[in-house]
Design an enzyme around this catalytic site. Structure first.
Site, PDB file in Angstrom:
ATOM      1  N   HIS A  26       6.623 -23.820 -14.518  1.00 59.68           N
ATOM      2  CA  HIS A  26       6.319 -24.338 -13.181  1.00 59.68           C
ATOM      3  C   HIS A  26       6.805 -25.774 -13.066  1.00 59.68           C
ATOM      4  O   HIS A  26       7.005 -26.467 -14.070  1.00 59.68           O
ATOM      5  CB  HIS A  26       4.814 -24.261 -12.888  1.00 59.68           C
ATOM      6  CG  HIS A  26       3.982 -25.236 -13.658  1.00 59.68           C
ATOM      7  ND1 HIS A  26       3.679 -26.496 -13.204  1.00 59.68           N
ATOM      8  CD2 HIS A  26       3.395 -25.147 -14.876  1.00 59.68           C
ATOM      9  CE1 HIS A  26       2.937 -27.138 -14.088  1.00 59.68           C
ATOM     10  NE2 HIS A  26       2.749 -26.339 -15.129  1.00 59.68           N
ATOM     11  N   CYS A  27       7.001 -26.197 -11.814  1.00 56.05           N
ATOM     12  CA  CYS A  27       7.345 -27.594 -11.541  1.00 56.05           C
ATOM     13  C   CYS A  27       6.190 -28.197 -10.760  1.00 56.05           C
ATOM     14  O   CYS A  27       5.059 -27.730 -10.855  1.00 56.05           O
ATOM     15  CB  CYS A  27       8.671 -27.700 -10.789  1.00 56.05           C
ATOM     16  SG  CYS A  27       8.681 -26.806  -9.222  1.00 56.05           S
ATOM     17  N   VAL A  28       6.447 -29.197  -9.955  1.00 53.49           N
ATOM     18  CA  VAL A  28       5.367 -29.876  -9.237  1.00 53.49           C
ATOM     19  C   VAL A  28       4.709 -28.984  -8.194  1.00 53.49           C
ATOM     20  O   VAL A  28       3.509 -29.048  -7.962  1.00 53.49           O
ATOM     21  CB  VAL A  28       5.901 -31.161  -8.559  1.00 53.49           C
ATOM     22  CG1 VAL A  28       4.799 -31.844  -7.761  1.00 53.49           C
ATOM     23  CG2 VAL A  28       6.450 -32.114  -9.609  1.00 53.49           C
ATOM     24  N   THR A  29       5.498 -28.107  -7.576  1.00 54.25           N
ATOM     25  CA  THR A  29       4.959 -27.297  -6.471  1.00 54.25           C
ATOM     26  C   THR A  29       5.133 -25.796  -6.650  1.00 54.25           C
ATOM     27  O   THR A  29       4.510 -25.018  -5.942  1.00 54.25           O
ATOM     28  CB  THR A  29       5.655 -27.681  -5.141  1.00 54.25           C
ATOM     29  OG1 THR A  29       7.068 -27.450  -5.267  1.00 54.25           O
ATOM     30  CG2 THR A  29       5.407 -29.137  -4.792  1.00 54.25           C
ATOM     31  N   ARG A  30       5.986 -25.350  -7.595  1.00 51.93           N
ATOM     32  CA  ARG A  30       6.366 -23.936  -7.635  1.00 51.93           C
ATOM     33  C   ARG A  30       6.183 -23.286  -8.997  1.00 51.93           C
ATOM     34  O   ARG A  30       6.398 -23.919 -10.025  1.00 51.93           O
ATOM     35  CB  ARG A  30       7.844 -23.791  -7.236  1.00 51.93           C
ATOM     36  CG  ARG A  30       8.134 -24.050  -5.783  1.00 51.93           C
ATOM     37  CD  ARG A  30       9.603 -24.330  -5.573  1.00 51.93           C
ATOM     38  NE  ARG A  30       9.939 -25.713  -5.921  1.00 51.93           N
ATOM     39  CZ  ARG A  30      11.173 -26.151  -6.111  1.00 51.93           C
ATOM     40  NH1 ARG A  30      12.183 -25.318  -6.022  1.00 51.93           N
ATOM     41  NH2 ARG A  30      11.392 -27.405  -6.417  1.00 51.93           N
TER      42      ARG A  30
END
Length: 479
Positions: A26-30
């Site tokens: 995952h990244c910051v939002t996804r």
């Protein structure tokens, strides 16, 4: 918003079940999935899950937008349910890269080189914008800059300008670090390579044209071979290709040289060979190629500005969908280095704003509370330069908002292009983007921004009345 295990289970089921998931990060939002078969994704079911703000496929990864903060918790629950081990972004990228074609791999490579250095570039752009406020004539006083009226601010402006220009002055070092790291080599050698290509003892690339005209270009004589003693300030292609060459040389040497003498031989040999090849072959060829690309774009936008503006302004958001927009970071930097400013980046700003306005219009059109909230938050995000939530979460879902944004951004792009609006740097690709535009062009750029805000908003309302796409009004389930 609470996070139930059932909601996360629904996400897993919607992407084809845990057996369809090769790896997840995952990244910051996804959430970022490397799936075995994307055809198994139930997009309708995924769309109905409260936690999901949007989804899209890019570079072989299926990405589900959750939102900052929540995505960490969702990811932890997802790993617990599936029993998979946490994967790094690179591991997911490596698995996903098997499912993409050659062009997608090229775009992915450029993206992974430039994204890590983007904070330095954007910071430099914003600082240059602040310096523009201080040193730009005609902003606060007629025919005078703020530092002319208040000379006590001159040194402050000078320091800000120095800090801002550092990223562009040593751009090749930043690219060298990121590129060599991406290609599997020692990133510190990439920094050395980048600095080597802009060494002060070389003729500055910005003075190369005058030196050619005057016949004063310095040369090395290598056993009868004349090699131009020229630096590559602001150039992108020379350091990119040289970084790839350096990384491959280093990897090859590491495989063949015993561990006991690697420290003595690998780095010196890799840098020496790469240095000679860069100045003799790679540099001259890529320097010419980069200039030809620049001249080609300048020719199109100079002689056919409306066509260029409509194509780039109208279809930039389509490039975002494919991920190909990352390629133009290199083009922007090349334009800035070669011509002193880029005419493409100001258009990008309008495209982002237009997508935000189309999403904002959907907040007033839809009666679905989930979409209404998503439309508002994604519009704010787009106005600040991040368009993925607006594009994938709202506009593409209903199609007509996306087309409205394309038309609005194309109209705004025509206005600023025919008036030769340029940016001397890259900054925030949203409403604050005006700070990176030449101050004397702010007036016409603001007109372009107004068009990019108003036109998509109105067109989205108009097209919604003629659209056959049903705006959902169902009530969302409680999570």
């Amino acid at each position: 918003m609470g996070i139930s295990k059932i909601s996360v289970e629904e996400i897993i089921e919607a992407v084809g079940g845990k057996d369809n998931i090769s790896a997840t990060t995952h990244c910051v939002t996804r959430l970022r999935f490397a799936l075995k078969d994307e055809k198994k994704v139930d997009k309708t079911k995924l769309d109905e899950i409260d936690l999901v703000k949007g989804f899209f496929s890019s570079n072989g990864q299926f990405q589900v937008v959750i939102g900052p903060g929540l995505v960490d918790k969702v990811y932890d629950i997802l790993i617990e349910i599936t029993g998979n081990q946490s994967a790094t972004k690179q591991e997911v990228k490596d698995i996903a890269s098997k499912n993409i074609n050659l062009l997608q791999r090229l775009v992915k490579t450029l993206s992974e080189v430039f994204i890590p250095i983007l904070p330095a570039i954007v910071a430099a752009g914003l600082l240059m914008g602040i310096n523009n406020l201080l040193a730009g004539k005609g902003i606060f006083f007629a025919n005078q800059a703020l530092i002319d009226v208040h000379p006590e601010l001159r040194d402050i402006s000078d320091i800000i300008n120095l800090i801002a220009n550092t990223s562009f002055t040593f751009l090749s070092a930043l690219i060298g670090w990121s590129a060599v790291k991406k290609f599997g080599g020692n990133p510190l050698l990439g920094i050395v390579l980048g600095l080597m290509l802009v060494h002060p003892s070389l003729l500055n690339a910005y003075n190369y044209g005058d030196a050619v005209t005057k016949g004063t270009v310095p040369y090395w004589n290598l056993f009868g071979l004349k090699v131009a003693k020229v630096g590559y300030q602001g150039q992108v292609l020379p350091v990119l290709v040289s970084s790839y060459f350096l990384a491959k040389i280093e990897i090859g040497l590491n495989k063949r040289i015993p561990d006991s003498i690697k420290l003595l031989l690998v780095s010196p040999i890799a840098l020496l060979v790469t240095g000679f090849v860069s100045f003799i072959i790679i540099g001259p060829i890529t320097f010419s190629l980069g200039n030809e690309i620049t001249y080609g774009l300048v020719y199109i936008f100079s002689h056919f500005p409306v066509i260029g503006a409509v194509i780039y302004g109208g279809f930039y958001s389509v490039l975002v969908i494919t991920g190909m927009h990352q390629m133009f970071l290199a083009v922007d930097m090349q334009l800035i280095a070669s011509t002193g400013g880029t005419f493409l980046w100001p258009i990008l700003v309008l495209c982002n704003i237009a997508q935000g306005s189309a999403a904002l219009a959907m907040m007033f059109i839809t009666k679905n509370e989930k979409i209404k909230g998503l439309a508002f938050t994604s519009a704010i995000s787009a106005y600040l330069g991040i368009t993925e939530p607006a594009i994938f979460g709202v506009n593409l879902r209903f199609k007509f908002p996306f087309f409205s944004a394309m038309i609005g951004s194309a109209l705004g792009a025509v206005v600023i292009t025919v008036n030769h609006v340029k940016a001397p740097s890259i900054g925030v690709g949203g409403l604050p983007g005006f700070l990176s535009i030449f101050p004397q062009q702010w007036g016409i750029f603001f007109i372009g921004m107004i068009i990019a805000i108003v036109a998509p908003f109105i067109l989205t309302f108009i097209f919604s009345n003629f659209s056959n796409i049903k705006i959902p009004t169902f009530k969302n389930k409680k999570s």
